[in-house]
Write a protein that holds these residues in place. Sequence first.
Motif, PDB file in Angstrom:
ATOM      1  N   SER A  52       0.789  -1.230   0.000  1.00 36.53           N
ATOM      2  CA  SER A  52       0.000   0.000   0.000  1.00 36.53           C
ATOM      3  C   SER A  52       0.824   1.285   0.000  1.00 36.53           C
ATOM      4  CB  SER A  52      -0.940  -0.011   1.211  1.00 36.53           C
ATOM      5  OG  SER A  52      -0.220  -0.349   2.380  1.00 36.53           O
ATOM      6  N   ASN A  53       2.035   1.246   0.521  1.00 37.62           N
ATOM      7  CA  ASN A  53       2.923   2.420   0.499  1.00 37.62           C
ATOM      8  C   ASN A  53       4.310   1.978   0.951  1.00 37.62           C
ATOM      9  OD1 ASN A  53       3.005   2.750   3.527  1.00 37.62           O
ATOM     10  ND2 ASN A  53       0.828   3.159   3.195  1.00 37.62           N
ATOM     11  N   CYS A  54       5.258   2.906   1.003  1.00 33.50           N
ATOM     12  CA  CYS A  54       6.616   2.506   1.386  1.00 33.50           C
ATOM     13  C   CYS A  54       6.738   2.271   2.882  1.00 33.50           C
ATOM     14  CB  CYS A  54       7.622   3.561   0.930  1.00 33.50           C
ATOM     15  SG  CYS A  54       9.331   3.100   1.262  1.00 33.50           S
ATOM     16  N   THR A  55       5.918   2.947   3.674  1.00 31.41           N
ATOM     17  CA  THR A  55       5.979   2.742   5.123  1.00 31.41           C
ATOM     18  C   THR A  55       5.605   1.295   5.465  1.00 31.41           C
ATOM     19  OG1 THR A  55       5.274   5.043   5.329  1.00 31.41           O
ATOM     20  CG2 THR A  55       5.243   3.722   7.333  1.00 31.41           C
ATOM     21  N   THR A  56       4.561   0.773   4.809  1.00 31.54           N
ATOM     22  CA  THR A  56       4.180  -0.624   5.053  1.00 31.54           C
ATOM     23  C   THR A  56       5.224  -1.575   4.442  1.00 31.54           C
ATOM     24  OG1 THR A  56       2.697  -0.587   3.123  1.00 31.54           O
ATOM     25  CG2 THR A  56       1.704  -0.134   5.243  1.00 31.54           C
ATOM     26  N   MET A  78      17.941  12.279   9.773  1.00 29.40           N
ATOM     27  CA  MET A  78      17.611  13.166   8.664  1.00 29.40           C
ATOM     28  C   MET A  78      17.043  12.348   7.507  1.00 29.40           C
ATOM     29  SD  MET A  78      19.774  16.055   6.684  1.00 29.40           S
ATOM     30  CE  MET A  78      19.850  15.095   5.211  1.00 29.40           C
ATOM     31  N   SER A  79      15.733  12.131   7.565  1.00 22.83           N
ATOM     32  CA  SER A  79      15.011  11.354   6.562  1.00 22.83           C
ATOM     33  C   SER A  79      13.557  11.686   6.778  1.00 22.83           C
ATOM     34  CB  SER A  79      15.238   9.862   6.791  1.00 22.83           C
ATOM     35  OG  SER A  79      14.494   9.091   5.855  1.00 22.83           O
ATOM     36  N   TYR A  80      12.699  11.261   5.862  1.00 21.31           N
ATOM     37  CA  TYR A  80      11.289  11.405   6.161  1.00 21.31           C
ATOM     38  C   TYR A  80      10.988  10.539   7.394  1.00 21.31           C
ATOM     39  CZ  TYR A  80       6.357  11.831   5.896  1.00 21.31           C
ATOM     40  OH  TYR A  80       5.062  12.084   6.250  1.00 21.31           O
ATOM     41  N   GLU A 150      17.197  -1.516   2.532  1.00 21.93           N
ATOM     42  CA  GLU A 150      17.294  -0.212   1.876  1.00 21.93           C
ATOM     43  C   GLU A 150      15.935   0.489   1.853  1.00 21.93           C
ATOM     44  OE1 GLU A 150      19.327  -0.253  -1.965  1.00 21.93           O
ATOM     45  OE2 GLU A 150      20.342  -2.100  -1.358  1.00 21.93           O
ATOM     46  N   ASP A 151      15.935   1.747   2.322  1.00 19.68           N
ATOM     47  CA  ASP A 151      14.769   2.618   2.157  1.00 19.68           C
ATOM     48  C   ASP A 151      15.019   3.426   0.888  1.00 19.68           C
ATOM     49  OD1 ASP A 151      12.906   4.657   2.129  1.00 19.68           O
ATOM     50  OD2 ASP A 151      13.060   5.113   4.269  1.00 19.68           O
ATOM     51  N   ALA A 152      14.486   2.886  -0.216  1.00 20.54           N
ATOM     52  CA  ALA A 152      14.679   3.514  -1.525  1.00 20.54           C
ATOM     53  C   ALA A 152      13.393   4.231  -1.943  1.00 20.54           C
ATOM     54  CB  ALA A 152      15.072   2.451  -2.556  1.00 20.54           C
ATOM     55  N   ALA A 153      12.673   4.775  -0.945  1.00 22.05           N
ATOM     56  CA  ALA A 153      11.388   5.436  -1.208  1.00 22.05           C
ATOM     57  C   ALA A 153      11.486   6.411  -2.378  1.00 22.05           C
ATOM     58  CB  ALA A 153      10.904   6.166   0.045  1.00 22.05           C
ATOM     59  N   CYS A 154      12.572   7.173  -2.396  1.00 22.16           N
ATOM     60  CA  CYS A 154      12.733   8.227  -3.415  1.00 22.16           C
ATOM     61  C   CYS A 154      13.553   7.767  -4.612  1.00 22.16           C
ATOM     62  CB  CYS A 154      13.429   9.431  -2.795  1.00 22.16           C
ATOM     63  SG  CYS A 154      12.514  10.189  -1.452  1.00 22.16           S
ATOM     64  N   ALA A 155      14.051   6.531  -4.608  1.00 22.77           N
ATOM     65  CA  ALA A 155      15.153   6.178  -5.512  1.00 22.77           C
ATOM     66  C   ALA A 155      14.789   5.244  -6.670  1.00 22.77           C
ATOM     67  CB  ALA A 155      16.307   5.598  -4.703  1.00 22.77           C
ATOM     68  N   PHE A 174      10.357   0.762  -1.947  1.00 22.39           N
ATOM     69  CA  PHE A 174      10.095   1.931  -2.800  1.00 22.39           C
ATOM     70  C   PHE A 174       8.745   2.555  -2.483  1.00 22.39           C
ATOM     71  CE2 PHE A 174      12.933  -0.851  -5.128  1.00 22.39           C
ATOM     72  CZ  PHE A 174      13.838   0.014  -5.719  1.00 22.39           C
ATOM     73  N   SER A 175       8.614   3.848  -2.831  1.00 22.62           N
ATOM     74  CA  SER A 175       7.345   4.559  -2.650  1.00 22.62           C
ATOM     75  C   SER A 175       6.837   5.098  -3.984  1.00 22.62           C
ATOM     76  CB  SER A 175       7.530   5.732  -1.687  1.00 22.62           C
ATOM     77  OG  SER A 175       6.367   6.538  -1.669  1.00 22.62           O
ATOM     78  N   PHE A 176       5.514   5.117  -4.122  1.00 26.57           N
ATOM     79  CA  PHE A 176       4.887   5.748  -5.298  1.00 26.57           C
ATOM     80  C   PHE A 176       3.940   6.856  -4.860  1.00 26.57           C
ATOM     81  CE2 PHE A 176       5.505   1.154  -6.455  1.00 26.57           C
ATOM     82  CZ  PHE A 176       6.653   1.359  -7.206  1.00 26.57           C
ATOM     83  N   ARG A 179       4.853  12.670  -4.357  1.00 19.62           N
ATOM     84  CA  ARG A 179       6.077  13.460  -4.209  1.00 19.62           C
ATOM     85  C   ARG A 179       7.306  12.724  -4.769  1.00 19.62           C
ATOM     86  NH1 ARG A 179       9.506  16.181  -4.464  1.00 19.62           N
ATOM     87  NH2 ARG A 179      10.409  17.754  -3.107  1.00 19.62           N
ATOM     88  N   LYS A 180       7.116  11.458  -5.165  1.00 19.08           N
ATOM     89  CA  LYS A 180       8.247  10.697  -5.725  1.00 19.08           C
ATOM     90  C   LYS A 180       8.231  10.794  -7.248  1.00 19.08           C
ATOM     91  CE  LYS A 180       8.251   9.310  -1.352  1.00 19.08           C
ATOM     92  NZ  LYS A 180       8.988   9.960  -0.282  1.00 19.08           N
ATOM     93  N   VAL A 181       9.198  10.148  -7.915  1.00 21.23           N
ATOM     94  CA  VAL A 181       9.356  10.357  -9.361  1.00 21.23           C
ATOM     95  C   VAL A 181       8.222   9.729 -10.176  1.00 21.23           C
ATOM     96  CG1 VAL A 181      10.893   9.987 -11.331  1.00 21.23           C
ATOM     97  CG2 VAL A 181      11.838  10.695  -9.141  1.00 21.23           C
TER      98      VAL A 181
END
Length: 376
Positions: A52-56, A78-80, A150-155, A174-176, A179-181
């Motif tokens: 459902s998201n990168c946090t989960t 220093m991260s979300y 790896e927290d590649a939420a933005c990557a 990863f996150s979608f 605010r991500k790409v």
Amino acid sequence: MIPIAKPYLTREDAQAAYDTILTGWITQGPKVQEFEENFAAYTGAKYAVAVSNCTTALHLSLIVSGIKPGDEVICPSMSYIATANAIKYVGATPVFAEVHPANYNLDPVDVEKRITAKTKAILLVHQIGMPADIDNFSSLSKKYGLKLIEDAACAAGSAYKGKKIGSHSELVCFSFHPRKVISTGDGGMITTDQEDHFNRLKLLRQHGMSVNDRVRHEAKQIVFEDHFEVGYNYRMTDIQASVGIKQLEKLEWLINERRKIAAEYHKAFKDLEFVQLPTENDGYFSNYQSYSIYLKKSCPVGRNDLMQILLDQGIASRRGIMTAHREMAYKKNSNHVNLPISEDLQDHSILLPLYVPMEDKDLQYVIATFLKIVNP
Ligand SMILES: *Cc1c(COP(=O)(O)O)cnc(C)c1O
């Protein structure tokens, strides 16, 4: 008004959601599976599991890594804030380590100093799309018998030493988020090469259920499900996944466009001795999810004043990446935390507008306005 960011969504993405809705199969089903297969192929990982998201995604990755109450996990402050929160969800303690001023990623020397007998894992963030030094953290993890997540939420689409992020470690998240790409509204993905992780992640995201809805739906004989363990509802929907499939097809092009904008900023600011620009060393490839610059003490205008003057001239900006240890949620347990570099970076960095398509006249206006403010 020039915004800080905006998602790139087209008629084609909308059509994909529309078509999926009309099939009648709207939650996790064939589109989720197709998105997972495409994402795994894109990153070069063997498997991908949509959530459902990168946090989960982070939560489930910590569970399958065996992280338990009482354990310590090293991560950047220093991260979300979701990075630290996910560690709390499994009852473990986030131990905050310092980052490098040039790329905002964890400093391996500082991380090693914070390893104790309770440390079980390192949660490595690729901050705002700039890859961290994975090899260094991989050796560190091996040396101390730790898990590396790896927290590649933005990557999504970033690369390290010639291979896409998602193909290096045991578990990569990863996150979608818009605010991500690339975006599916909300959404997340975990990549892994391990079949045991793949199977357990699929169970955990759907209530620990032995047979998913789709298998029951397509079965020619009656099937009854079992629930092997306490799971969660962390499903991605097929509506989201159908958008994700189309977004993924555009990812390489989007990164190329983003890198052109970052290069323009770089060219315009590289001779200013009072700013530190993002540094992309050899072997590192950023998707430029954000463009952040650090203002040194010698900068003639303070960061907050600069942001306000930009806003007065119709340009949105944001302060540097947050630090979790200074937020209410973590403050009371952070008295002993000493992170001068992270705090200084948060207080003196600024994120500038970067989105696709960004008209050249808007980009040049941001650059000219910025230069006029700092060089009065
Ligand atoms: C955005 C972000 C997250 C959270 O992603 P969601 O999909 O919104 O849950 C986690 N970690 C980092 C580093 C992020 O930037």
